[in-house]
Design a protein around this motif. Structure first.
Motif, PDB file in Angstrom:
ATOM      1  N   PRO A  88      45.502   4.217  -0.844  1.00 22.26           N
ATOM      2  CA  PRO A  88      44.270   4.927  -1.222  1.00 22.26           C
ATOM      3  C   PRO A  88      44.347   5.516  -2.636  1.00 22.26           C
ATOM      4  O   PRO A  88      45.331   6.160  -2.993  1.00 22.26           O
ATOM      5  CB  PRO A  88      44.165   6.057  -0.184  1.00 22.26           C
ATOM      6  N   THR A  91      39.901   8.251  -5.829  1.00 21.90           N
ATOM      7  CA  THR A  91      38.492   8.203  -5.378  1.00 21.90           C
ATOM      8  C   THR A  91      38.417   7.980  -3.871  1.00 21.90           C
ATOM      9  O   THR A  91      37.600   8.595  -3.195  1.00 21.90           O
ATOM     10  CB  THR A  91      37.698   7.076  -6.068  1.00 21.90           C
ATOM     11  N   ASP A  92      39.275   7.100  -3.352  1.00 27.79           N
ATOM     12  CA  ASP A  92      39.263   6.854  -1.897  1.00 27.79           C
ATOM     13  C   ASP A  92      39.482   8.161  -1.146  1.00 27.79           C
ATOM     14  O   ASP A  92      38.833   8.435  -0.136  1.00 27.79           O
ATOM     15  CB  ASP A  92      40.391   5.886  -1.493  1.00 27.79           C
ATOM     16  N   TYR A  95      36.474  10.749  -1.404  1.00 27.75           N
ATOM     17  CA  TYR A  95      35.234  10.438  -0.672  1.00 27.75           C
ATOM     18  C   TYR A  95      35.457  10.172   0.810  1.00 27.75           C
ATOM     19  O   TYR A  95      34.515   9.890   1.533  1.00 27.75           O
ATOM     20  CB  TYR A  95      34.521   9.242  -1.307  1.00 27.75           C
TER      21      TYR A  95
ATOM     22  N   GLY B  89      34.545   4.480  -2.405  1.00 27.88           N
ATOM     23  CA  GLY B  89      35.883   4.656  -2.949  1.00 27.88           C
ATOM     24  C   GLY B  89      36.114   3.582  -3.990  1.00 27.88           C
ATOM     25  O   GLY B  89      35.160   2.963  -4.462  1.00 27.88           O
TER      26      GLY B  89
END
Lengths: 138, 92
Positions: A88, A91-92, A95, B89
């Motif tokens: 991950p 950003t993963d 969010y 993402g």
């Protein structure tokens, strides 16, 4: 730990390969509380990007309602990384919004050749925990 | 005039676990302000600097309010508002 059938793993990897070099994304739904991924739902990546994904908002509403009607939840939320490892990103993590879901990442980066990397994580309150993946026959 | 707002799992800590709550208002903005009165903290999860948060989807019935009037979207009795966190993402 994530327990998932070989058939579903293959479907997720096939989707990731089909959309390469863009990121692919989707969910595998299962009965609420079962922790059992059963129904494969490939989603549109509204961003159509090699570095970003986002579910199309209207498709997401439709799929989430369908799960509601069937007493299901998103057991797996998957997406692919097409040039980096299946871990991950920042950003993963920022969010990630389904505390009960297994976040599956598939990497289709070139150096892996025919092999794809398939890994699973829990992401809760910004904390990532990788988990073991057990693949069953069928 | 009460309108049902469907709350996603991750925000149910603000609604004592309720999947849906009622609120009043003539626009989405008024609805969210009314929601905040009964469920403090929820507004901040939906709105940032006067606009809907980018990674929160809000729907009026079957439409994404971004394609309607955003926070100014009029709402009426019998409408259903659904909140879903965007699933997003990326590699960076």
């Amino acid at each position: 730990m994530l327990t998932i059938s070989r058939e579903l793993v293959d479907k997720i990897i096939a989707h990731a390969r089909a959309d390469h070099p863009d990121e692919a994304c989707g969910v595998v739904a299962g009965p609420i509380g079962s922790d059992s991924p059963e129904r494969f739902v490939a989603m549109e990546n509204a961003e159509r990007s090699p570095t970003f994904y986002r579910f199309d908002s209207l498709e997401q509403l439709r799929v989430w309602r369908e799960m509601d009607d069937l007493d299901e939840e998103p057991v797996i939320i998957y997406h692919s990384h097409t040039a980096t490892e299946a871990y991950p990103s920042r950003t993963d993590i920022s969010y990630a919004s389904e505390p009960n879901a297994h976040y599956v990442l598939v990497s289709t980066r070139e150096e892996l050749g025919e092999k794809a990397e398939f890994r699973s994580y829990r992401i809760v309150d910004g904390v990532v925990n990788e988990e073991e993946v057990t693949i069953t026959l069928g | 005039m009460a309108i049902e707002i469907r709350i996603p799992t991750i925000l149910r800590t603000y609604t004592d676990g309720a999947k849906a709550v009622d609120a009043k208002g003539a626009t989405l903005q008024e609805l969210i302000d009314d929601l905040e009165a009964g469920h403090p903290g929820l507004k901040d999860r939906l709105i940032d600097k006067g606009a809907l948060r980018r990674f929160v989807n809000v729907y009026l019935n079957d439409e994404d309010v971004r394609f309607l009037g955003g926070l100014e979207t009029p709402v009426a009795d019998g409408d259903t508002v659904t909140v879903l966190p965007a699933v997003a993402g990326g590699a960076r």
